[in-house]
Design a protein around this motif. Structure first.
Motif, short mmCIF file in Angstrom:
data_model
loop_
_atom_site.label_atom_id
_atom_site.label_comp_id
_atom_site.label_asym_id
_atom_site.label_seq_id
_atom_site.Cartn_x
_atom_site.Cartn_y
_atom_site.Cartn_z
N GLY A 10 -9.26 -12.66 6.42
CA GLY A 10 -9.10 -12.83 4.98
C GLY A 10 -7.83 -12.18 4.47
N TYR A 11 -7.49 -11.02 5.05
CA TYR A 11 -6.28 -10.32 4.59
C TYR A 11 -5.02 -11.10 4.98
CZ TYR A 11 -2.91 -6.67 3.58
OH TYR A 11 -1.86 -5.97 3.05
N PHE A 12 -5.01 -11.70 6.16
CA PHE A 12 -3.84 -12.48 6.58
C PHE A 12 -3.59 -13.63 5.61
CE2 PHE A 12 -4.86 -11.06 11.13
CZ PHE A 12 -3.93 -10.05 11.08
N ARG A 13 -4.66 -14.24 5.12
CA ARG A 13 -4.52 -15.36 4.19
C ARG A 13 -4.11 -14.89 2.81
NH1 ARG A 13 -9.25 -17.07 6.91
NH2 ARG A 13 -10.59 -16.38 5.19
N LYS A 14 -4.59 -13.69 2.41
CA LYS A 14 -4.29 -13.20 1.06
C LYS A 14 -3.97 -11.70 1.13
CE LYS A 14 -6.02 -13.47 -3.66
NZ LYS A 14 -7.19 -13.81 -4.54
N PRO A 15 -2.77 -11.35 1.60
CA PRO A 15 -2.41 -9.94 1.74
C PRO A 15 -2.13 -9.29 0.39
CG PRO A 15 -0.56 -11.33 2.32
CD PRO A 15 -1.71 -12.26 2.07
N ASP A 16 -2.24 -7.96 0.35
CA ASP A 16 -1.97 -7.19 -0.86
C ASP A 16 -0.46 -6.98 -0.97
OD1 ASP A 16 -1.72 -5.39 -2.89
OD2 ASP A 16 -3.26 -4.00 -2.16
N PRO A 17 0.20 -7.52 -2.01
CA PRO A 17 1.66 -7.39 -2.12
C PRO A 17 2.12 -5.97 -2.42
CG PRO A 17 0.76 -8.46 -4.07
CD PRO A 17 -0.37 -8.32 -3.11
N ASP A 18 1.19 -5.08 -2.81
CA ASP A 18 1.57 -3.71 -3.16
C ASP A 18 1.45 -2.74 -1.98
OD1 ASP A 18 2.13 -4.35 -5.83
OD2 ASP A 18 0.00 -4.26 -6.35
N ARG A 19 1.10 -3.24 -0.80
CA ARG A 19 1.01 -2.37 0.37
C ARG A 19 2.41 -2.04 0.90
NH1 ARG A 19 -3.73 0.29 0.71
NH2 ARG A 19 -5.37 -1.11 -0.02
N THR A 20 2.50 -0.89 1.54
CA THR A 20 3.78 -0.48 2.13
C THR A 20 4.11 -1.33 3.35
OG1 THR A 20 3.41 1.78 1.39
CG2 THR A 20 5.06 1.46 3.11
#
Length: 343
Positions: A10-20
């Motif tokens: 799920g993260y690969f499809r919708k990653p968090d843009p605010d992560r380092t």
């Protein structure tokens, strides 16, 4: 932070843009590359590279010039949107360089995506990302794709919802093929069904699946099981010309006739027996095997298996007889058994 395999898809499809940043590592380079492409595309979009919001850095270049990473992270482009700096093929030797860059990261900087090969639990690079409070670390292993992953690949190929049998067939295929080959097969299936509103069938999947020597072996084994003795010689010559080994052919025949024996030996009948085969058999192949099992009967299948065992022992002995001729003679004998059954 560690990202467990269940949440990773799920993260690969919708990653968090605010992560380092994100570290993706694994022994299968194709699987790692596939996930890296997916997460970068989700962050910067299809025009990210054209708009210079994606910077690629090779690990070798970063070793020569450690400042490359920090400069890329801090650089501001002309186009709005998320930015990514991608480091390919990193090793533990770059842990300090990458660690310094992550420590200097500020909100609005480019997200750092790093890929690596197999890393041990003591890996400095792996520990760096696992201990970071705003970065993720994901290990990819040789597990077959989950149902959610298969459904995501099917959706990306613009395929209609699949029937239960078709989805089961794709699941079996996903366990037989490499990840990249499986994705390409589903994409091919999407093109094959373009403009066709009918439901995806087992035949459609079979038409798009990669052809291999296994398919050719199936052809000759079906010829034998259906008593077409006159076709055995010409078909074997083609197989041998393609490099098929007589020993491999004998093993394949043994497997096929053991499967038929399992089917006819089931107390619930042929349909129950074929339903218990592993890996599962679907579509036309299932119907064909059911017909073969019904026509042969248990006693004749046991005779066929006896011929196969005898030939296998001869092939493994010091016998100087040509192996191809031994296998051809054995298959003709078995086909004649099938003819006897048909009468």
């Amino acid at each position: 932070m560690k990202l467990n395999p269940r949440d990773a898809s799920g993260y690969f499809r919708k990653p968090d843009p605010d992560r380092t940043g994100l570290l993706i590592f694994g022994a299968d380079a194709m699987r790692v590359a596939q996930r890296r492409q997916e997460v970068i595309a989700a962050l910067v979009g299809p025009e990210g590279e054209a708009e210079m919001r994606l910077t690629r850095i090779n690990a070798g270049d970063l070793r020569k010039d450690p400042a490359l990473l920090t400069d890329a992270i801090k650089a501001q482009g002309f186009f709005p949107g998320a930015r990514v700096t991608f480091v390919e093929g990193a090793t533990d030797g770059l842990a300090k360089v990458i660690g310094d860059a992550l420590a200097d990261w500020r909100q609005g900087d480019a997200q750092v995506i790093v890929t690596a090969g197999q890393l041990t639990a003591k890996s400095a690079l792996r520990k760096l990302f696992e201990a970071h409070t705003n970065a993720y670390c994901v290990g990819l292993y040789d597990d077959p794709p989950s149902r959610d992953e298969i459904e995501a690949i099917v959706k990306a190929a613009n395929l209609r919802p699949l029937s239960r049998d078709a989805m089961e067939q794709l699941t079996v295929l996903s366990r037989m093929l490499e990840p990249g080959d499986f994705r390409q097969t589903v994409e091919k299936l999407g093109l094959y069904k373009h403009g066709d509103d009918t439901e995806v069938s087992i035949a459609d999947i079979s038409a798009c699946a990669p052809q291999s020597s296994e398919a050719a072996l199936d052809d000759v084994l079906n010829i034998v099981a259906e008593a077409k003795a006159d076709q055995i010689g010409p078909t074997l010559r083609k197989l041998y010309a393609q490099g098929v080994n007589p020993v491999a052919l004998c093993i394949g025949a043994n497997r096929h006739f053991r499967a038929l024996h399992t089917v006819v030996s089931d107390p619930g009948g042929v349909n129950a027996g074929i339903g218990r085969l592993r890996p599962p058999v679907f579509g036309p192949r299932r119907d064909r095997m059911a017909r073969q099992a019904s026509q042969w009967g248990r006693a004749n299948l046991e005779d066929a298996l006896a011929h196969l065992i005898d030939t296998d022992l001869q092939l493994r002995s010091a016998d100087t007889a040509p192996k191809g001729a031994l296998v051809e003679r054995m298959l003709i004998r078995i086909a004649m058994l099938a003819k006897r059954t048909a009468r």
